[in-house]
Design a protein around this motif. Structure first.
Motif, mmCIF file in Angstrom:
data_model
loop_
_atom_site.group_PDB
_atom_site.id
_atom_site.type_symbol
_atom_site.label_atom_id
_atom_site.label_comp_id
_atom_site.label_asym_id
_atom_site.label_seq_id
_atom_site.Cartn_x
_atom_site.Cartn_y
_atom_site.Cartn_z
ATOM 1 N N UNK A 108 0.851 -1.201 0.000
ATOM 2 C CA UNK A 108 0.000 0.000 0.000
ATOM 3 C C UNK A 108 0.881 1.244 0.000
ATOM 4 N N UNK A 109 1.914 1.228 0.863
ATOM 5 C CA UNK A 109 2.804 2.380 0.954
ATOM 6 C C UNK A 109 3.466 2.701 -0.361
ATOM 7 N N UNK A 110 3.915 1.666 -1.064
ATOM 8 C CA UNK A 110 4.599 1.908 -2.325
ATOM 9 C C UNK A 110 3.639 2.165 -3.477
ATOM 10 N N UNK A 111 2.351 1.865 -3.287
ATOM 11 C CA UNK A 111 1.348 2.331 -4.245
ATOM 12 C C UNK A 111 1.102 3.834 -4.052
ATOM 13 N N UNK A 112 1.151 4.280 -2.811
ATOM 14 C CA UNK A 112 0.941 5.700 -2.520
ATOM 15 C C UNK A 112 2.143 6.533 -2.959
ATOM 16 N N UNK A 113 3.343 5.965 -2.851
ATOM 17 C CA UNK A 113 4.581 6.699 -3.134
ATOM 18 C C UNK A 113 4.593 7.396 -4.490
ATOM 19 N N UNK A 114 4.200 6.727 -5.594
ATOM 20 C CA UNK A 114 4.231 7.426 -6.889
ATOM 21 C C UNK A 114 3.368 8.680 -6.921
ATOM 22 N N UNK A 115 2.218 8.642 -6.258
ATOM 23 C CA UNK A 115 1.374 9.832 -6.217
ATOM 24 C C UNK A 115 2.092 10.960 -5.485
ATOM 25 N N UNK A 163 6.034 8.595 2.340
ATOM 26 C CA UNK A 163 6.619 9.926 2.539
ATOM 27 C C UNK A 163 8.141 9.877 2.490
ATOM 28 N N UNK A 164 8.739 8.909 3.201
ATOM 29 C CA UNK A 164 10.202 8.865 3.238
ATOM 30 C C UNK A 164 10.797 8.553 1.869
ATOM 31 N N UNK A 165 10.182 7.617 1.141
ATOM 32 C CA UNK A 165 10.778 7.284 -0.153
ATOM 33 C C UNK A 165 10.462 8.335 -1.207
ATOM 34 N N UNK A 166 9.294 8.954 -1.127
ATOM 35 C CA UNK A 166 8.981 10.031 -2.051
ATOM 36 C C UNK A 166 9.951 11.192 -1.901
ATOM 37 N N UNK A 253 7.578 8.115 -11.026
ATOM 38 C CA UNK A 253 6.464 7.808 -10.137
ATOM 39 C C UNK A 253 5.605 6.667 -10.649
ATOM 40 N N UNK A 254 5.303 6.664 -11.945
ATOM 41 C CA UNK A 254 4.474 5.591 -12.492
ATOM 42 C C UNK A 254 5.224 4.262 -12.549
ATOM 43 N N UNK A 255 6.538 4.287 -12.774
ATOM 44 C CA UNK A 255 7.321 3.059 -12.763
ATOM 45 C C UNK A 255 7.297 2.389 -11.392
ATOM 46 N N UNK A 256 7.109 3.184 -10.356
ATOM 47 C CA UNK A 256 7.150 2.654 -8.994
ATOM 48 C C UNK A 256 6.028 1.659 -8.715
ATOM 49 N N UNK A 257 5.014 1.604 -9.560
ATOM 50 C CA UNK A 257 3.932 0.655 -9.317
ATOM 51 C C UNK A 257 4.366 -0.793 -9.561
#
Length: 322
Positions: A108-115, A163-166, A253-257
């Motif tokens: 979930x966290x890494x789905x949020x990260x790209x946004x 937040x941290x990875x973004x 950001x989109x690649x992160x999915x």
């Protein structure tokens, strides 16, 4: 102009490939850390930092890269020290979550990260989104929002990871330093703390996985896995730094999915975590959004005359000029 276009185009394509490879490796990470499930999460985190530094320092020595010059540079420290702290927090939360069996929440966290990365790209780098990309973002927001609401509890692990990875990605792009040297500096900053923490933890608890039971094959396997964690950590970080320096944060950001999709599938299919309606809705929205982005990128490339740049490449050229 054609030579410049070719250089920018090659830079963006190389960055996209590096980003994709990076996220595939990160998606498979839970399988590696699960092998160290019998070792304290805190010890795993400490050794991950220590051996990441050793691995990247060796690469720098072999390739004759002077990462110490970067460490002495005041401007570099302004970017790389915060980056080091951010990625350490991210690592720590991720390993803790895997250890307690919450791989789905990391996804979930890494789905949020790209946004979050897309937002930072628009705010910090003036990156533009096309109409299909805006629709894709909206679809992703709907899917992630539905998933989060139906999760049943506040996903603090997800929020911290996002937040941290973004922020880490934004700091890396803003700094723009060479990948290998930058990772060496980041791990060097935290290595003394990790060494002291590892020693202190062993003295307080009286147990440790590293060289803990050298009389058995299991003990040597644990030690090898802890050391190997350095290479496993450094390689995708180097790929990520290459991507962050070469492509817009919107594309990154989109690649992160890719990463959370792999992790989510691992959690459900390999580690038997539940797959609910919320998962299905989230997947559907995200992949519809990704399909829109892919179609938009292909159309932009086809419409671009030879020698000119696509919108993504134009953004990267503007970033290089800045």
């Amino acid at each position: 102009m054609e030579d410049e276009s070719y250089q920018i185009r090659r830079r963006v394509r190389r960055g996209a490939v590096a980003g994709f490879a990076c996220y595939v490796l990160w998606g498979l990470f839970p399988m590696y850390w699960k092998l160290l499930g019998h070792v304290s999460s805190f010890e795993v985190i400490a050794h991950r930092i220590i051996w990441c530094f050793v691995f990247t320092a060796l690469i720098c020595a072999i390739m004759r890269l002077d990462f110490m010059a970067l460490l002495r540079d005041r401007r570099a420290r302004r970017f790389l020290v915060p980056a080091s702290i951010l990625i350490t927090v991210n690592w720590s939360v991720f390993i803790f979550a895997v250890d307690i069996g919450r791989i789905v929440e990391t996804s979930i966290g890494y789905y949020i990260t790209p946004l979050f990365s897309i937002l930072l790209g628009m705010v910090m780098f003036s990156e533009r989104l096309s109409a299909p990309q805006w629709v894709a973002v909206a679809l992703c927001c709907v899917g992630i929002g539905f998933f989060t609401v139906n999760y049943g509890q506040f996903p603090w692990i997800s929020i911290v990871l996002a937040v941290t990875f973004g922020l880490y990605g934004a700091v890396k792009k803003k700094g723009g330093y060479p990948a290998v040297e930058a990772i060496a500096v980041e791990s060097a900053v935290m290595a003394p703390v990790a060494i002291a923490f590892s020693i202190g933890l062993a003295l307080v608890t009286g147990t440790h996985g590293f060289l803990g039971d050298v009389a058995t094959a299991e003990g040597w396997t644990t030690t090898a896995l802890l050391i190997g964690g350095g290479a496993v950590t450094a390689l995708p970080l180097i790929l990520f730094a290459t991507a962050a320096n070469s492509i817009p944060l919107t594309l990154l950001g989109f690649l992160q999915y890719v990463s959370p999709t792999i992790s989510l599938l691992l959690g459900v299919l390999v580690y038997s975590e539940p797959f609910t309606l919320a998962h299905a809705v989230c997947f559907g929205c995200i992949w519809c959004g990704l399909a829109l982005v892919g179609i938009d990128s292909v159309r932009a490339a086809r419409k671009t005359p030879p020698g000119e740049l696509t919108p993504f490449e134009e953004e990267e050229k503007a970033e290089v000029v800045r």
